[in-house]
Scaffold this motif. Structure first.
Motif, short mmCIF file in Angstrom:
data_model
loop_
_atom_site.label_atom_id
_atom_site.label_comp_id
_atom_site.label_asym_id
_atom_site.label_seq_id
_atom_site.Cartn_x
_atom_site.Cartn_y
_atom_site.Cartn_z
N THR A 1 -4.63 -0.13 -6.74
CA THR A 1 -3.49 -0.04 -7.65
C THR A 1 -3.90 0.46 -9.03
OG1 THR A 1 -2.59 -1.97 -6.50
CG2 THR A 1 -1.50 -1.34 -8.53
N TRP A 2 -5.13 0.22 -9.42
CA TRP A 2 -5.52 0.39 -10.81
C TRP A 2 -5.28 1.80 -11.33
CZ3 TRP A 2 -6.52 -3.05 -14.42
CH2 TRP A 2 -7.03 -2.59 -15.63
N TRP A 3 -5.74 2.81 -10.59
CA TRP A 3 -5.63 4.20 -11.07
C TRP A 3 -4.17 4.59 -11.27
CZ3 TRP A 3 -3.51 8.78 -9.27
CH2 TRP A 3 -3.90 9.94 -9.95
N HIS A 4 -3.32 4.27 -10.28
CA HIS A 4 -1.90 4.63 -10.38
C HIS A 4 -1.24 3.86 -11.52
CE1 HIS A 4 -1.97 6.78 -6.50
NE2 HIS A 4 -2.78 5.82 -6.10
N GLU B 1 0.82 -1.21 0.00
CA GLU B 1 0.00 0.00 0.00
C GLU B 1 0.86 1.26 0.00
OE1 GLU B 1 -2.51 -0.48 3.38
OE2 GLU B 1 -4.17 -1.32 2.22
N LYS B 2 1.91 1.26 0.80
CA LYS B 2 2.80 2.43 0.84
C LYS B 2 3.49 2.64 -0.51
CE LYS B 2 2.16 3.70 5.12
NZ LYS B 2 1.55 5.01 5.45
N CYS B 3 3.87 1.56 -1.15
CA CYS B 3 4.52 1.68 -2.47
C CYS B 3 3.54 2.21 -3.52
CB CYS B 3 5.08 0.33 -2.90
SG CYS B 3 6.50 -0.22 -1.93
N ILE B 4 2.28 1.79 -3.43
CA ILE B 4 1.27 2.30 -4.37
C ILE B 4 1.11 3.81 -4.21
CG2 ILE B 4 -1.20 2.24 -4.92
CD1 ILE B 4 -1.15 -0.73 -4.16
N GLN B 5 1.12 4.28 -2.98
CA GLN B 5 0.98 5.71 -2.73
C GLN B 5 2.16 6.52 -3.25
OE1 GLN B 5 0.37 6.04 1.50
NE2 GLN B 5 -1.51 4.81 1.46
N ASN B 6 3.33 5.88 -3.38
CA ASN B 6 4.53 6.59 -3.82
C ASN B 6 4.86 6.38 -5.29
OD1 ASN B 6 6.10 7.81 -1.28
ND2 ASN B 6 5.15 5.90 -0.64
N LEU B 7 3.90 5.84 -6.07
CA LEU B 7 4.18 5.56 -7.47
C LEU B 7 4.39 6.83 -8.31
CD1 LEU B 7 1.88 2.53 -8.39
CD2 LEU B 7 4.36 2.64 -8.51
N GLY B 8 4.07 7.96 -7.76
CA GLY B 8 4.30 9.22 -8.48
C GLY B 8 5.67 9.81 -8.22
N ASN B 9 6.61 9.02 -7.75
CA ASN B 9 7.96 9.52 -7.48
C ASN B 9 8.58 10.13 -8.74
OD1 ASN B 9 11.05 9.25 -7.07
ND2 ASN B 9 10.22 8.83 -5.05
N PRO B 10 9.27 11.27 -8.62
CA PRO B 10 9.80 11.94 -9.83
C PRO B 10 10.93 11.19 -10.52
CG PRO B 10 10.47 13.10 -7.84
CD PRO B 10 9.49 12.08 -7.41
N ARG B 11 11.55 10.22 -9.87
CA ARG B 11 12.68 9.52 -10.47
C ARG B 11 12.20 8.25 -11.18
NH1 ARG B 11 17.59 9.03 -6.36
NH2 ARG B 11 18.67 8.79 -8.34
N PRO B 12 12.54 8.07 -12.47
CA PRO B 12 12.07 6.87 -13.21
C PRO B 12 12.55 5.56 -12.59
CG PRO B 12 12.89 8.55 -14.73
CD PRO B 12 13.25 9.01 -13.35
N LYS B 13 13.80 5.48 -12.14
CA LYS B 13 14.29 4.25 -11.53
C LYS B 13 13.52 3.91 -10.27
CE LYS B 13 19.02 4.23 -13.33
NZ LYS B 13 20.46 4.22 -12.99
N ALA B 14 13.15 4.95 -9.51
CA ALA B 14 12.36 4.72 -8.30
C ALA B 14 10.98 4.19 -8.65
CB ALA B 14 12.26 6.01 -7.50
N ARG B 15 10.36 4.72 -9.71
CA ARG B 15 9.04 4.23 -10.12
C ARG B 15 9.12 2.77 -10.57
NH1 ARG B 15 8.87 9.40 -12.58
NH2 ARG B 15 9.03 8.56 -14.70
N VAL B 16 10.20 2.40 -11.27
CA VAL B 16 10.36 1.02 -11.70
C VAL B 16 10.48 0.09 -10.48
CG1 VAL B 16 11.91 -0.59 -12.88
CG2 VAL B 16 11.36 1.59 -13.94
N THR B 17 11.29 0.49 -9.49
CA THR B 17 11.45 -0.33 -8.28
C THR B 17 10.14 -0.44 -7.52
OG1 THR B 17 13.74 0.45 -8.14
CG2 THR B 17 12.83 -0.63 -6.21
N LEU B 18 9.38 0.65 -7.46
CA LEU B 18 8.08 0.61 -6.78
C LEU B 18 7.12 -0.34 -7.49
CD1 LEU B 18 7.72 4.42 -6.03
CD2 LEU B 18 7.72 2.62 -4.31
#
Length: 617
Positions: A408-411, A366-383
């Motif tokens: 998860t769907w919307w993100h 759940e915490k990772c879903i909330q952070n899927l908008g991270n500005p770094r592409p590598k961070a989004r891939v890891t999430l």
């Protein structure tokens, strides 16, 4: 050397002369073993306190020869403990061992000096310019310091527990090093500690000592700018610890989640997210082990029933079934031990709640879903990778999985449709395929309305290869020479050869490949209606063209096989029409592609024949 009373504590000048001799010749590979044998004997017969202090001063000094001094200190300690090489045993027959308390105190002093050395501190690296030679020398010193620490712990023996709390955290830090020389030395040190404390493996040893490791790591997480390697220690701890330490690790993961808001876009973001990804991966491995053991128990139970039937019918047992009772008890015992933290529990109100590892995995996901908008592409891939692993862990608990898929769907849709980075889109497509496998028809309507049109519009075979129409070789009406015939053939081949626009290493090529894989997965698990099947066929049939690259053609074939699994009658007609193959029943003749009269049908004929053969079988 020994006859000259070199080992006497009062002969400081003679000891200094030996030290200089040692440093002059220790660089010579041929003399190294002989010199180390002499040092071993010195530690066995001499005043170990004076000898070790002399060489530790040389190691701690700012000058050179640190490596040689550290090697000598290690062998002096080994000799003082009584571990003398076979070649040097004949020199020690008349000597006397150092008193045990003196050797223990000396080893503790060396261990403290190594731990207090600036080279071993987990601090921010200096901004001074260093050459490659300096970095290599520093890594060599790290490995030798770990080797020396290993010798200190072997010398301390049962007294090693007094310094274990202080030394274990730095050793784990070095175990997570990316330099194989340092990480292997740290692994050997940890294995030596396991032997001293009678631990069967590293996981059991870390579980016994996880409380103060986690306490130190959680404290350092609040000051990541001062202790940047804290995530490395957590990575090592999660990677090696046993499942029985799950409650302690869960508390540590909570601290990591608490640090994420303060490090959304800096150098610590990716290491923190990698810790969460490893944690979910570890939970998945434990979950898989438990399921495999349960399957083994079911197999043994079935064999127990078979054995009972044989006994009732024949009164005897085959030899191969005699030992199944022992095997059943073994697997049952293993399964009971592996079910730690995996069974439903009761909360304070007496209501049944999921097991701890499910609750922990849901919290992290759940915490990772909330952070899927991270500005770094590598961070989004890891999430996205962490979310995918978490959903896989939760697939056996549908009441926890489906609400999480809804969140998860919307993100996920936003990452797929609007993200500017193709690597993130690739990972989002992989997560879509995983969700389709786990939740099935739960997402069918959403995929049909929102995702499928985008996937089909993104399939662009014309951007991969510029397909060319097959041309006949020009008719030769007069005799020509061999060179002229060769020139005509080469020109014809060049004109009819397809032009490859994308290379397999390009990200656009990988996107097309991933799209075909995702469509095959969605078709298999969601069972689209005929209207959607027609749309998929129309968008993807060019990928089975003979001029397409092999990977794309192969995955296009996999997609057509998936389509045939949903509606084989429709695909039978489509494949005949596309390949220009004559249909025996004229009433079923279809001109879906109008390919029967087109020269392009020859480019699809072989692949269509393979698909038809699969349908027939």
């Amino acid at each position: 050397v020994l006859k000259a009373d070199l080992l006497s504590s009062s002969s400081s000048s003679s000891m200094g002369a030996f030290r200089d001799l040692q440093f002059r010749h220790i660089d010579k590979r041929a003399m190294l073993q002989t010199i180390l044998d002499i040092v071993n004997v010195l530690g066995y017969l001499g005043n170990v306190d004076a000898l070790v202090n002399a060489f530790m001063e040389r190691f701690l000094a700012s000058g050179g020869r640190k490596v040689q001094a550290l090697i000598i200190v290690t062998d002096l300690l080994w000799g003082a403990k009584g571990h003398v090489s076979v070649r040097a045993k004949n020199l020690c027959s008349s000597g006397k061992l150092n008193p045990e308390p003196l050797v223990i105190d000396t080893a503790e002093e060396v261990l403290h000096s190594l731990l207090e050395s600036p080279l071993f501190q987990d601090t921010v690296p200096t901004e001074e310019e260093r050459t490659i030679r300096d970095i290599r020398h520093e890594k060599l010193l790290h490995s030798l310091m770990l080797y020396c620490m290993r010798g200190c712990f072997r010398v301390l023996g049962k007294y090693a527990h007094r310094d274990l709390i202080r030394a274990l955290y730095p050793v784990l830090n070095k175990l997570g090093s990316t330099t194989p020389l340092v990480s292997e030395a740290a692994f050997a040190t940890i294995m030596s500690l396991c032997k001293e404390f009678n631990s069967p493996n590293i996981g059991f040893f870390l579980r016994q000592n996880s409380d103060y490791i986690v306490n130190t790591a959680c404290l350092n997480l609040r000051y990541l700018d001062l202790y940047p390697n804290t995530t490395r220690v957590l990575h090592v701890l999660i990677d090696h610890v046993a499942k029985e330490a799950l409650p302690v690790i869960h508390d540590c993961v909570k601290e990591v989640m608490g640090c994420l808001p303060d490090h959304q876009n800096d150098v610590h973001t990716l290491p923190l997210l990698q810790v969460l990804h490893l944690y979910n991966t570890k939970l998945l491995n434990w979950h898989t082990e438990i399921r495999m053991l349960e399957e083994e128990i079911e197999c043994i139970k079935d064999l127990e029933v078979l054995k009972k039937k044989l006994m009732d019918g024949h009164g005897f047992l085959p030899e191969e079934l005699v030992n199944y009772k022992t095997l059943f008890h073994y697997f049952s015992h293993e399964a009971e031990e592996s079910k730690f933290g995996t069974e439903d529990e009761l909360d304070e109100n007496g209501e049944t709640v999921p097991p701890l590892y499910i609750r922990s995995c849901k919290f992290v996901t759940e915490k990772c879903i909330q952070n899927l908008g991270n500005p770094r592409p590598k961070a989004r891939v890891t999430l996205l990778q962490t979310v995918c692993t978490g959903l896989h862990v939760l697939h056996t608990h549908e009441q926890e999985l489906l609400p999480l898929v809804h969140k998860t769907w919307w993100h996920l849709e936003k990452r797929l449709l609007r993200d500017s980075d193709h690597t993130v889109k690739l990972e989002a497509l992989r997560v879509f395929g995983k969700i389709a496998k786990l939740s099935g028809s739960f997402i069918k309507q959403r995929v049909t309305n929102d995702v499928l049109p985008y996937l089909l519009s993104s399939l662009k075979p014309e951007k991969v290869v510029k397909l060319s129409n097959a041309r006949k070789l020009p008719q030769i009406t007069k005799p020509v020479s061999f060179d002229e015939l060769r020139r005509i053939t080469i020109k014809h081949a060049r004109e009819t050869k397809p032009e490859v626009l994308l290379q397999p290493s390009s990200i656009e090529y990988k996107v097309q490949l991933r799209l075909l894989k995702t469509l095959a997965t969605l078709t298999t698990y969601l069972k689209f209606h005929d209207r959607q099947l027609y749309q998929i066929i129309e968008a993807s049939y060019k990928f089975i063209h003979r001029d397409m690259p092999h990977d794309l053609q192969r995955h296009g074939l996999y997609l057509f096989r998936a389509l045939a699994g949903v509606n084989p009658d429709l695909m039978w007609i489509v494949l005949h029409s596309l390949g220009g193959i004559k249909i025996p029943i004229r009433t079923l003749r279809s001109n879906l592609f109008n390919a029967s009269s087109s020269p392009e049908s020859a480019a699809y004929k072989r692949t269509c024949s393979e698909c038809l053969y699969g349908l027939k079988s």
